[in-house]
Design a protein around this motif. Structure first.
Motif, PDB file in Angstrom:
ATOM      1  N   GLN A 266       0.759  -1.164  -0.033  1.00  0.00           N
ATOM      2  CA  GLN A 266       0.033  -0.076  -0.134  1.00  0.00           C
ATOM      3  C   GLN A 266       0.784   1.277   0.037  1.00  0.00           C
ATOM      4  O   GLN A 266       0.643   2.308  -0.626  1.00  0.00           O
ATOM      5  CB  GLN A 266      -0.919   0.088   1.249  1.00  0.00           C
ATOM      6  N   GLU A 267       1.963   1.323   0.607  1.00  0.00           N
ATOM      7  CA  GLU A 267       2.708   2.314   0.784  1.00  0.00           C
ATOM      8  C   GLU A 267       3.528   2.770  -0.614  1.00  0.00           C
ATOM      9  O   GLU A 267       3.556   3.781  -1.065  1.00  0.00           O
ATOM     10  CB  GLU A 267       4.003   1.982   1.716  1.00  0.00           C
ATOM     11  N   MET A 268       3.854   1.651  -1.248  1.00  0.00           N
ATOM     12  CA  MET A 268       4.369   1.771  -2.528  1.00  0.00           C
ATOM     13  C   MET A 268       3.501   2.437  -3.762  1.00  0.00           C
ATOM     14  O   MET A 268       3.716   3.309  -4.333  1.00  0.00           O
ATOM     15  CB  MET A 268       4.918   0.470  -3.077  1.00  0.00           C
ATOM     16  N   ILE A 269       2.275   1.788  -3.363  1.00  0.00           N
ATOM     17  CA  ILE A 269       1.354   2.463  -4.275  1.00  0.00           C
ATOM     18  C   ILE A 269       0.684   3.777  -4.019  1.00  0.00           C
ATOM     19  O   ILE A 269       0.625   4.551  -4.996  1.00  0.00           O
ATOM     20  CB  ILE A 269      -0.123   1.470  -4.257  1.00  0.00           C
ATOM     21  N   GLN A 270       0.787   4.153  -2.702  1.00  0.00           N
ATOM     22  CA  GLN A 270       0.542   5.419  -2.282  1.00  0.00           C
ATOM     23  C   GLN A 270       1.407   6.509  -2.817  1.00  0.00           C
ATOM     24  O   GLN A 270       1.123   7.582  -3.215  1.00  0.00           O
ATOM     25  CB  GLN A 270       0.371   5.567  -0.921  1.00  0.00           C
ATOM     26  N   THR A 271       2.733   6.173  -2.569  1.00  0.00           N
ATOM     27  CA  THR A 271       3.974   7.042  -3.255  1.00  0.00           C
ATOM     28  C   THR A 271       3.757   7.113  -4.621  1.00  0.00           C
ATOM     29  O   THR A 271       3.898   8.436  -5.119  1.00  0.00           O
ATOM     30  CB  THR A 271       5.216   6.137  -2.827  1.00  0.00           C
ATOM     31  N   ALA A 272       3.393   6.248  -5.422  1.00  0.00           N
ATOM     32  CA  ALA A 272       3.201   6.452  -6.889  1.00  0.00           C
ATOM     33  C   ALA A 272       1.883   7.323  -7.073  1.00  0.00           C
ATOM     34  O   ALA A 272       1.924   8.150  -8.105  1.00  0.00           O
ATOM     35  CB  ALA A 272       2.886   5.012  -7.607  1.00  0.00           C
ATOM     36  N   HIS A 273       0.933   6.926  -6.373  1.00  0.00           N
ATOM     37  CA  HIS A 273      -0.228   7.835  -6.499  1.00  0.00           C
ATOM     38  C   HIS A 273       0.008   9.291  -6.227  1.00  0.00           C
ATOM     39  O   HIS A 273      -0.434  10.281  -6.885  1.00  0.00           O
ATOM     40  CB  HIS A 273      -1.388   7.378  -5.512  1.00  0.00           C
ATOM     41  N   ASP A 274       0.696   9.529  -5.188  1.00  0.00           N
ATOM     42  CA  ASP A 274       0.984  10.965  -4.684  1.00  0.00           C
ATOM     43  C   ASP A 274       1.867  11.807  -5.690  1.00  0.00           C
ATOM     44  O   ASP A 274       1.683  12.786  -6.171  1.00  0.00           O
ATOM     45  CB  ASP A 274       1.805  11.142  -3.325  1.00  0.00           C
ATOM     46  N   ALA A 275       2.800  10.769  -6.231  1.00  0.00           N
ATOM     47  CA  ALA A 275       3.714  11.409  -7.241  1.00  0.00           C
ATOM     48  C   ALA A 275       2.950  11.852  -9.025  1.00  0.00           C
ATOM     49  O   ALA A 275       3.020  12.840  -9.364  1.00  0.00           O
ATOM     50  CB  ALA A 275       4.988  10.341  -7.928  1.00  0.00           C
ATOM     51  N   ARG A 276       1.956  10.861  -9.100  1.00  0.00           N
ATOM     52  CA  ARG A 276       1.176  11.029 -10.185  1.00  0.00           C
ATOM     53  C   ARG A 276       0.366  12.329 -10.024  1.00  0.00           C
ATOM     54  O   ARG A 276       0.089  13.232 -10.954  1.00  0.00           O
ATOM     55  CB  ARG A 276       0.209   9.675 -10.420  1.00  0.00           C
ATOM     56  N   GLN A 277      -0.455  12.374  -8.898  1.00  0.00           N
ATOM     57  CA  GLN A 277      -1.340  13.608  -8.566  1.00  0.00           C
ATOM     58  C   GLN A 277      -0.451  14.712  -8.675  1.00  0.00           C
ATOM     59  O   GLN A 277      -0.846  15.912  -9.133  1.00  0.00           O
ATOM     60  CB  GLN A 277      -1.917  13.274  -7.208  1.00  0.00           C
ATOM     61  N   ASN A 278       0.803  14.931  -8.055  1.00  0.00           N
ATOM     62  CA  ASN A 278       1.545  16.060  -8.335  1.00  0.00           C
ATOM     63  C   ASN A 278       1.879  16.442  -9.648  1.00  0.00           C
ATOM     64  O   ASN A 278       1.944  17.869 -10.013  1.00  0.00           O
ATOM     65  CB  ASN A 278       2.921  15.930  -7.336  1.00  0.00           C
TER      66      ASN A 278
END
Length: 286
Positions: A266-278
């Motif tokens: 979940q942490e890895m997916i969240q990191t990717a999610h946040d970077a994509r949103q930025n």
């Protein structure tokens, strides 16, 4: 001003279409395909056509090489064998620069060469894809290398009708950046498409079930095979380094799933999610 453009695919034809609309410009299109030249003349993409760069190069004030990378390198060698105008600028549209700059520095010692690469274009190809808006507000890298600032400013002024966002950059920095943000994504799309076919058989077996995620991720797998072979091989060192980084990340995700580690996954997916949103947020505010 005589502007010679060799290679009337999507990128070259779009350059021609835009620059040919300027009253003082006379755009000469060079291509090996006669049907392409006929289309370009008929649709006023160019003002004059030809099949041999060397036959018209001595008339040029600007020469733009918009063929695949191996073709650009060959054209540079051909240009070195003829007498060009003293103030001519030679530039290119190749998406990797190191090999091209090496050839230009070796053979065009008395001619101004400025490497060029616009972050424009689609997975489509051909003169019929010419688009007058293709370069608007897109990053357009210029790699001046051994020429003075005056030549760069002159080329920017000639290219002003493109409405692009021009940025000068070092050749090594450019190729490393392109490996990660352009080359590796294409490799990922090619690999995913090939893997799906190997795992599931013919597209007829699974195509009707495909939703947006697969379609979006593999869109650029429809890119021209010859063009991308040239691109990837011309930037081997940076491509291998950055592709290995992707492989390492995939292996880490694989191991996390094998370990049934929900928190880390979940942490890895969240990191990717946040970077994509930025990334999306920044794009929307540009």
């Amino acid at each position: 001003m005589n502007i010679v453009i060799q290679g009337l695919g999507e990128m070259g034809a779009s350059l021609a279409l835009i620059l040919n609309q300027v009253a003082d410009n006379h755009v000469i299109g060079i291509d090996i395909n006669q049907n392409t030249l006929d289309y370009a003349i008929k649709h006023q993409i160019i003002s004059e056509s030809g099949s041999d760069l060397i036959m018209v190069a001595d008339r040029a004030d600007v020469i733009i090489l918009a063929t695949p990378i191996n073709g650009i390198k060959e054209s540079l060698k051909q240009l070195a064998g003829i007498t060009l105008k003293p103030q001519v600028i030679v530039t290119d549209a190749g998406s990797t620069k190191n090999e091209i700059l090496q050839v230009a520095n070796k053979v065009l010692v008395d001619t101004a060469f400025i490497g060029g690469h616009a972050m424009a274009g689609t997975h489509k190809s051909g003169v019929a894809e010419a688009n007058k808006d293709l370069y608007q507000q897109v990053p357009y890298f210029l790699i001046p290398n051994q020429v003075g600032k005056a030549y760069v400013e002159r080329l920017k002024n000639i290219f002003k009708p493109l409405a692009a966002d021009f940025t000068t950059i070092d050749v090594e920095a450019h190729d490393h950046l392109m490996a990660m943000i352009s080359d590796v994504p294409h490799i990922a799309a090619f690999a995913l498409m090939n893997t799906a076919v190997k795992q599931l058989g013919s597209f007829d077996n699974f195509g009707r079930y495909v939703a947006g995620g697969f379609t979006d991720t593999t869109r650029i797998a429809a890119s021209d095979a010859k063009l991308w072979t040239d691109i990837l091989l011309s930037n081997r060192e940076s491509v291998l380094e950055n592709n290995q980084a992707l492989i390492d990340e995939l292996q880490e995700i694989n191991q996390t799933i094998a370990d049934n580690d929900a928190n880390k996954l979940q942490e890895m997916i969240q990191t990717a999610h946040d970077a994509r949103q930025n990334l999306l947020s920044r794009k929307q505010h540009e």
